[in-house]
Enzyme design. Structure first.
Site, PDB file in Angstrom:
ATOM      1  N   HIS A  94       0.663  -1.168   0.043  1.00 47.67           N
ATOM      2  CA  HIS A  94      -0.015   0.053  -0.052  1.00 47.67           C
ATOM      3  C   HIS A  94       0.767   1.271   0.030  1.00 47.67           C
ATOM      4  O   HIS A  94       0.775   2.226   0.455  1.00 47.67           O
ATOM      5  CB  HIS A  94      -0.959  -0.010   1.023  1.00 47.67           C
ATOM      6  CG  HIS A  94      -2.225  -1.118   0.861  1.00 47.67           C
ATOM      7  ND1 HIS A  94      -3.355  -0.940   0.401  1.00 47.67           N
ATOM      8  CD2 HIS A  94      -2.208  -2.351   1.324  1.00 47.67           C
ATOM      9  CE1 HIS A  94      -3.997  -1.818   0.314  1.00 47.67           C
ATOM     10  NE2 HIS A  94      -3.404  -2.733   1.015  1.00 47.67           N
TER      11      HIS A  94
ATOM     12  N   GLY B 146      -4.498 -13.780  -5.336  1.00 48.36           N
ATOM     13  CA  GLY B 146      -3.737 -12.280  -5.177  1.00 48.36           C
ATOM     14  C   GLY B 146      -2.435 -12.145  -5.595  1.00 48.36           C
ATOM     15  O   GLY B 146      -1.574 -11.437  -5.408  1.00 48.36           O
TER      16      GLY B 146
ATOM     17  N   GLU C 278      -6.019  -1.034 -16.812  1.00 55.68           N
ATOM     18  CA  GLU C 278      -6.826  -1.585 -15.307  1.00 55.68           C
ATOM     19  C   GLU C 278      -7.224  -0.351 -14.630  1.00 55.68           C
ATOM     20  O   GLU C 278      -8.597  -0.637 -14.323  1.00 55.68           O
ATOM     21  CB  GLU C 278      -5.545  -2.127 -14.632  1.00 55.68           C
ATOM     22  CG  GLU C 278      -6.089  -2.656 -13.117  1.00 55.68           C
ATOM     23  CD  GLU C 278      -5.791  -3.979 -12.718  1.00 55.68           C
ATOM     24  OE1 GLU C 278      -4.918  -4.726 -13.347  1.00 55.68           O
ATOM     25  OE2 GLU C 278      -6.141  -4.332 -11.565  1.00 55.68           O
TER      26      GLU C 278
ATOM     27  N   ASP D 147       2.191  -4.137  -9.629  1.00 58.83           N
ATOM     28  CA  ASP D 147       2.029  -5.528 -10.409  1.00 58.83           C
ATOM     29  C   ASP D 147       2.320  -5.437 -11.899  1.00 58.83           C
ATOM     30  O   ASP D 147       3.009  -6.539 -12.024  1.00 58.83           O
ATOM     31  CB  ASP D 147       0.335  -5.826 -10.163  1.00 58.83           C
ATOM     32  CG  ASP D 147      -0.126  -5.689  -8.797  1.00 58.83           C
ATOM     33  OD1 ASP D 147       0.526  -5.652  -7.870  1.00 58.83           O
ATOM     34  OD2 ASP D 147      -1.476  -5.754  -8.782  1.00 58.83           O
TER      35      ASP D 147
HETATM   36  C1  GLA Z   1      -2.973  -4.429  -4.969  1.00 53.99           C
HETATM   37  C2  GLA Z   1      -2.645  -3.412  -6.239  1.00 53.99           C
HETATM   38  C3  GLA Z   1      -1.203  -2.841  -5.981  1.00 53.99           C
HETATM   39  C4  GLA Z   1      -1.018  -2.430  -4.621  1.00 53.99           C
HETATM   40  C5  GLA Z   1      -1.328  -3.497  -3.767  1.00 53.99           C
HETATM   41  C6  GLA Z   1      -1.062  -3.138  -2.082  1.00 53.99           C
HETATM   42  O1  GLA Z   1      -2.172  -5.606  -5.337  1.00 53.99           O
HETATM   43  O2  GLA Z   1      -3.146  -3.807  -7.429  1.00 53.99           O
HETATM   44  O3  GLA Z   1      -1.248  -1.722  -7.026  1.00 53.99           O
HETATM   45  O4  GLA Z   1      -1.729  -1.280  -4.268  1.00 53.99           O
HETATM   46  O5  GLA Z   1      -2.520  -3.937  -3.691  1.00 53.99           O
HETATM   47  O6  GLA Z   1       0.319  -3.080  -2.026  1.00 53.99           O
END
Ligand code: GLA
Length: 373
Positions: free
Chosen positions: A31, A117, A153, A165
């Site tokens: 985050h 995730g 996205e 990501d």
């Molecule tokens: C998700 C979002 C990322 C990042 C994480 C938390 O995976 O896709 O961009 O903000 O949460 O670190």
């Protein structure tokens, strides 16, 4: 190659090429990406493959080996629905940025564990982006592709994620983690040779995904933005006097700032230890990150907390939730000879509560997006 065969079956000719983009796991820096901060993810051995041929008529045909039904024909990206929005969104983002991208026939195949995730949507976007970049000779850099994939996205699929990501998928390297400064977009890789230290990085897939997860993610973003505004800074990356900031803020905003600022420091500390070859020592920082995400950022959940606590009880060097939270996966840094005791400890804790057994996967830092054929 399965995806190339599926392409031939669906469209009656061989694809021009096959591209692969991996999912990611985040070692630390959670985050922080949408707060202009630091992240340290790496690409995992699983991902999405895309067999692709260009089309002169601008039409997109899409087929996923994992989804029922025949190819979807999309004349305008705006027509796409569901998973197809991630692929169509990339075409949209490239065209929006002025790149001359025509149509494409696409078949997608993936081996990322679902709902864990590990960023299957980013892998899909980056695989399609890299394919179109090569087929249409755009000459974009990996970071430019990641930025456009993120745009797909955020602005097309409507998921308000940060850049982590897509960057990890596009820029990952075998045996290394990616230190990314999400403000400058400067990325450097850092050696992460787990095996040389007798360590395994276990992914513990809780198998749960809590409802409202996306709404709560957006809420956290808004809280961070409000806190930055109150402090008179552009983003929380600019908070250099933490004690001063905490003196001004109250309630949720205070807690969120405490997490983001200390998490950036933890990323730097982990990078320092990795560069010094002190890999096992990062465990304590993983534990601290989890407590901060649980207590200050409030994005954990009982299944993640139990996985982390039981892994540490089973003598992992450290463990934390990874990714957005509210379910998904935790990671645990485990000496190889304790892998079994850690898995048993977590499985027993889940069984005691009557929860579905978690899944365990060992993740090694793997190569980023690439052409396979
Ligand atoms: C998700 C979002 C990322 C990042 C994480 C938390 O995976 O896709 O961009 O903000 O949460 O670190």
């Amino acid at each position: 190659m399965h995806v190339a065969e599926a392409f031939r079956e669906a469209y009656g000719a061989a694809p021009h090429g096959v591209w692969h983009a991996p999912g990611r796991v985040n070692l630390i820096g959670e985050h922080t990406d949408y707060n202009d901060g630091l992240v340290l993810p790496f690409a995992v051995p699983w991902g999405v493959s895309a067999a692709v041929s260009p089309r002169a008529d601008g039409v997109l045909r899409l087929l996923s080996v994992q989804m029922p039904g025949g190819p979807l024909t999309i004349a305008d990206p705006g027509e796409a629905e569901g998973w197809a929005r991630y692929a169509a969104g990339v075409v949209w983002a490239l065209r929006e940025a002025g790149h001359p991208v025509g149509g494409a026939d696409v078949v997608i195949d993936g081996d990322l564990p679902r709902g864990a995730g590990l960023s299957s949507s980013a892998a899909l976007e980056v695989a399609v982006a890299l394919a179109l970049d090569e087929l249409y000779g755009l000459g974009l850099s990996r970071m430019e592709l990641a930025v456009l994939a993120r745009r797909a996205e955020n602005d097309f699929a409507g998921v308000p994620s940060g850049i982590m990501d897509q960057a990890a998928s596009a820029l990952g390297e075998e045996g290394r983690a990616l230190l990314l400064d999400c403000r400058s977009l400067a990325g450097r890789t850092v050696p992460l040779d787990l095996a040389a230290h007798g360590l395994t990085l276990l992914i513990i897939d809780t198998g749960v995904r809590h409802e409202l997860a996306d709404g709560r993610y957006a809420t956290r973003r808004a809280e961070c933005e409000r806190a930055a505004k109150r402090l008179g800074v552009e983003s929380l990356r600019d908070v250099t006097d933490l004690a001063g900031a905490l003196g001004v803020l109250t309630g949720a905003e205070r807690d969120r700032v405490q997490h983001v600022v200390t998490e950036n420091h933890r990323v730097e500390a982990v990078v320092g230890l990795l560069r010094a070859g002190a890999v096992p020592e990062i465990g304590a920082l993983l534990n601290a990150s989890h407590l901060s995400l649980r207590d200050e950022f409030a994005v954990s959940c009982p299944e993640l907390d139990v996985a982390v606590e039981a892994a540490v009880r089973g003598r992992a060097r450290g463990a934390r939730m990874t990714g957005g939270g509210f379910g998904g996966s935790a990671i645990a840094l485990v000496p190889q000879d304790r892998e079994q005791s850690v898995c048993e400890s977590v499985s027993a804790a889940y069984a005691e509560r009557g929860w579905r057994p978690p899944r365990f996967l060992a993740a090694t830092p793997s190569a980023g997006a690439r052409r396979l054929a």
